[in-house]
Design an enzyme around this catalytic site. Structure first.
Site, PDB file in Angstrom:
ATOM      1  N   GLU A 439       0.717  -1.421  -0.002  1.00 53.74           N
ATOM      2  CA  GLU A 439       0.017  -0.091   0.012  1.00 53.74           C
ATOM      3  C   GLU A 439       0.680   1.385  -0.069  1.00 53.74           C
ATOM      4  O   GLU A 439       0.384   2.364   0.114  1.00 53.74           O
ATOM      5  CB  GLU A 439      -1.016  -0.158   1.207  1.00 53.74           C
ATOM      6  N   ASP A 463      -4.442   3.313   0.365  1.00 53.47           N
ATOM      7  CA  ASP A 463      -3.225   4.012   0.735  1.00 53.47           C
ATOM      8  C   ASP A 463      -2.325   4.225  -0.552  1.00 53.47           C
ATOM      9  O   ASP A 463      -1.805   5.115  -0.711  1.00 53.47           O
ATOM     10  CB  ASP A 463      -2.843   3.370   1.874  1.00 53.47           C
ATOM     11  N   CYS A 510      -7.211  -5.635  -1.004  1.00 49.08           N
ATOM     12  CA  CYS A 510      -8.279  -5.593  -0.076  1.00 49.08           C
ATOM     13  C   CYS A 510      -8.650  -3.879   0.008  1.00 49.08           C
ATOM     14  O   CYS A 510      -9.520  -3.581   0.909  1.00 49.08           O
ATOM     15  CB  CYS A 510      -7.897  -5.947   1.098  1.00 49.08           C
TER      16      CYS A 510
HETATM   17  C1  PEP Z   1      -5.952   0.346   2.003  1.00 48.33           C
HETATM   18  O1  PEP Z   1      -5.309   1.098   2.243  1.00 48.33           O
HETATM   19  O2  PEP Z   1      -6.060  -0.092   0.854  1.00 48.33           O
HETATM   20  C2  PEP Z   1      -6.414  -0.590   3.238  1.00 48.33           C
HETATM   21  C3  PEP Z   1      -7.452  -1.658   2.745  1.00 48.33           C
HETATM   22  O3  PEP Z   1      -6.410  -0.272   4.273  1.00 48.33           O
HETATM   23  P1  PEP Z   1      -7.154   0.881   5.180  1.00 48.33           P
HETATM   24  O4  PEP Z   1      -8.021   1.317   4.249  1.00 48.33           O
HETATM   25  O5  PEP Z   1      -7.533   0.187   6.501  1.00 48.33           O
HETATM   26  O6  PEP Z   1      -5.925   1.787   5.367  1.00 48.33           O
HETATM   27 MG    MG Z   2      -4.211   0.986   4.313  1.00 51.57          MG
END
Ligand code: PEP
Ligand code: MG
Length: 581
Positions: A439, A463, A510
């Site tokens: 990320e 991110d 994700c």
């Molecule tokens: C992301 O950064 O894509 C991620 C799944 O984590 P979060 O949204 O919890 O930072």
């Molecule tokens: Mg993230």
């Protein structure tokens, strides 16, 4: 005359209900003099508002269903304790009497003093209490200004639908609380689609619009409002024709849902027979019911930081262990548990762990960086995770890895905890897969170096896009720059998938992009075979997967990452658009 409000639709669905205005934060009030004869009445008015605030909180706490995460109850307990404090009782009435001022003003003085005191504290936990002070003050203020703001009571009494909250801003913790109180939807003036507030709205299935500047001033308390959480459109005080149009949209939405429901038990395979894995993102153990309800193949992201929020103390090993086992037992298929990802827009009530608030929290001590600094905190979670691994298949996922050293240090800590458990005779899965979230652009560019030390990758596009395009994901002013189709983003995704394929490890995604139907064909074309998303998207993505033919998509994916000609790029993107509903 109706009023049209537009913002960014972040959680699909139509809701029709009365406006309930909220200030997430304490608001500035006017100083008014009170005649000597009215002073005692003013004190009584304040005491009554404080008493009602307490009754509301107690009623909400007592009504909390059994399956509600414990952190919600402790969040409410903290506020109840504060209400009992002298600062919110005699200190306020003393000010009313001493200065002959209105209760709102006296309360604000108290709030400012308390916030200043907390702000000056060295202890991060105590410093963070200023947020609670503001929340408690906002609650009493609402009662002083309007008499009663108990959403649950209002929702029950109102036959015209559940309340729609219109607020300046709402924290992720507030979303959980408001959900418990039965809101039908919300509109905030600030925030972006990738904020955790928006993500939580999707996972709780609450239609929501964010970034609707000036919305609060455009609506009246109690008036009817129509909300389309997909289009990002709301209409206050609608005409009969507008209301009929939204009722039609609600029916169409229901029909689409019913069609998707019929896909629950069919496999996620493309027309040419390629198996695609569809997993769920969950925030709270209770979300497993949703994952189960849509027939997901497992959990691709369990955001454990929500276990740490809305509470005064960090969760113990025993509590975490119980929560993880609970999730493992409720889900069929592997559960990918992400280690603590606190920092930036996710903070805990127990204070900013690791020191004072930095200028750039998103670039600061968050996620794995924080865990490697606060090893004791990390070790508690790792022990709970590994012990839970004895109860079913889990994968341990490390957030925000930006270099090999972090990955190796985290893996060494995991090995150390395994040895500890071994010595104590405690069971755990010796083969538990450990993977990295990709990320940060550096991790994507160096994915080939990280892959040999990982059992899997998971691309966190929320991110990854923020850092690649240098846009703060919670700043709606720069939201227009958020572009999952930016060539730099597509190349980093492709690089990560190729590095995973070369090392023979699975690559999942994700981030929100994985659950966005606009990008499913494109991601399949780039080689992605594992998607993790909020449960409400699984069936829609499955519909697109089952309609796709990889033999036609893959050549487009190859061409897409290298194409220089803008017109050809547009053609490819058009071919990768989703099929019609
Ligand atoms: C992301 O950064 O894509 C991620 C799944 O984590 P979060 O949204 O919890 O930072
Ligand atoms: Mg993230």
């Amino acid at each position: 005359m109706s009023t049209i409000i537009s913002g960014i639709g972040v959680a699909r669905g139509i809701v029709i209900g009365p406006v309930h205005k909220l200030h997430g934060r304490a608001m500035p009030v006017e100083r008014k003099s009170v005649a000597p004869a009215a002073i005692e009445d003013e004190c009584t008015r304040y005491t009554a508002a404080r008493e009602t605030a307490r009754e509301q909180l107690e009623a909400i706490r007592d009504d909390i269903p059994d399956d509600t995460p414990k952190e919600i109850a402790s969040f409410i307990d903290t506020h109840l304790l504060m209400l009992d404090d002298r600062a919110f009782s005699s200190a306020v009435t003393d000010t009313i009497r001493a200065e002959s001022v209105n209760a709102e003003w006296a309360l604000q003085q108290q709030c400012e003093q308390l916030v200043a005191v907390f702000d000056a504290m060295d202890d991060a936990y105590l410093r963070s209490r200023q947020d609670d002070v503001e929340h408690v003050v906002a609650r009493i203020q609402r009662l002083l200004v309007r008499g009663d703001s108990n959403l649950s009571a209002q929702a029950a009494a109102d036959a015209d639908g559940p309340p729609v909250v219109v607020a300046d801003d709402i924290t992720p913790a507030d979303v959980i609380l408001l959900h418990q109180q039965g809101i039908g939807g919300f509109i905030t003036e600030f925030g972006g689609p990738l904020s955790h507030t928006a993500i939580l709205a999707r996972s709780l299935d609450i239609p929501a619009i964010v970034g609707a500047h000036g919305a609060a001033a455009q609506v009246q308390e109690g008036e009817l409002i129509l909300v389309d959480g997909q289009a990002g459109e709301a209409i206050a005080a609608p005409s009969a024709a507008e209301r009929a149009e939204f009722e039609r949209r609600a029916q169409a939405h229901e029909r689409f849902r019913a069609m998707l429901e019929s896909l629950r038990d069919v496999p996620a395979v493309t027309r040419d027979g390629a198996q695609v894995t569809l997993l769920c993102n969950i925030e709270l153990p209770a979300d497993t019911a949703h994952a189960h309800g849509v027939g997901a193949a497992g959990v691709g992201l369990y955001r454990t930081e929500f276990l740490y929020m809305n509470r005064a103390e960090l969760p113990s090993e025993a509590e975490q262990y119980a929560a993880y086992v609970n999730v493992i037992q409720a889900v069929s298929g592997p559960v990918t548990i992400r280690t603590l990802d606190l920092g930036a827009d996710k903070q805990v009530d127990s204070g900013r762990l690791g020191g004072p608030t930095p200028n750039n929290p998103a670039l600061g001590l968050r996620a794995i960086r924080l865990c490697l600094k606060e090893e004791d905190l990390f070790r508690v979670q790792l022990r709970a995770l590994l012990r839970a691994s004895a109860h079913g298949p889990i994968r341990i996922m490390l957030p925000m890895i930006s270099n090999l050293d972090e990955l190796l240090r985290a893996r060494a800590l995991i090995r150390g905890v395994m040895e500890e458990l071994e010595e104590e005779g405690l069971a755990y899965d010796k083969q538990v897969p450990v993977g990295a979230m990709i990320e940060v652009p550096a991790a994507a560019l160096a994915a080939g170096l990280l892959a040999p030390h990982c059992d899997f990758f998971s691309i966190g596009t929320n991110d990854l896009i923020q850092y690649t395009l240098a846009i703060d994901r919670v700043d709606d002013e720069v939201n227009y720059l958020y572009d999952p189709l930016h060539p730099a983003v597509l190349r980093l995704i492709r690089l990560t998938i190729e590095a995973g394929q070369a090392a023979g490890i699975p690559v999942s995604m994700c981030g929100e992009m994985a659950g966005d139907a606009r990008y499913t064909r494109l991601l399949l074309a780039l080689g992605l075979r594992e998607f993790s998303m909020h449960p409400s998207s699984v069936l829609e993505i499955k519909r697109i997967v089952r309609d796709a033919e990889l033999a036609a998509l893959e050549p487009l994916g190859q061409e897409l990452v290298g194409v220089a000609d803008a017109a050809r790029l547009q053609d490819i993107l058009r071919e990768l658009e989703p099929p019609a509903d």
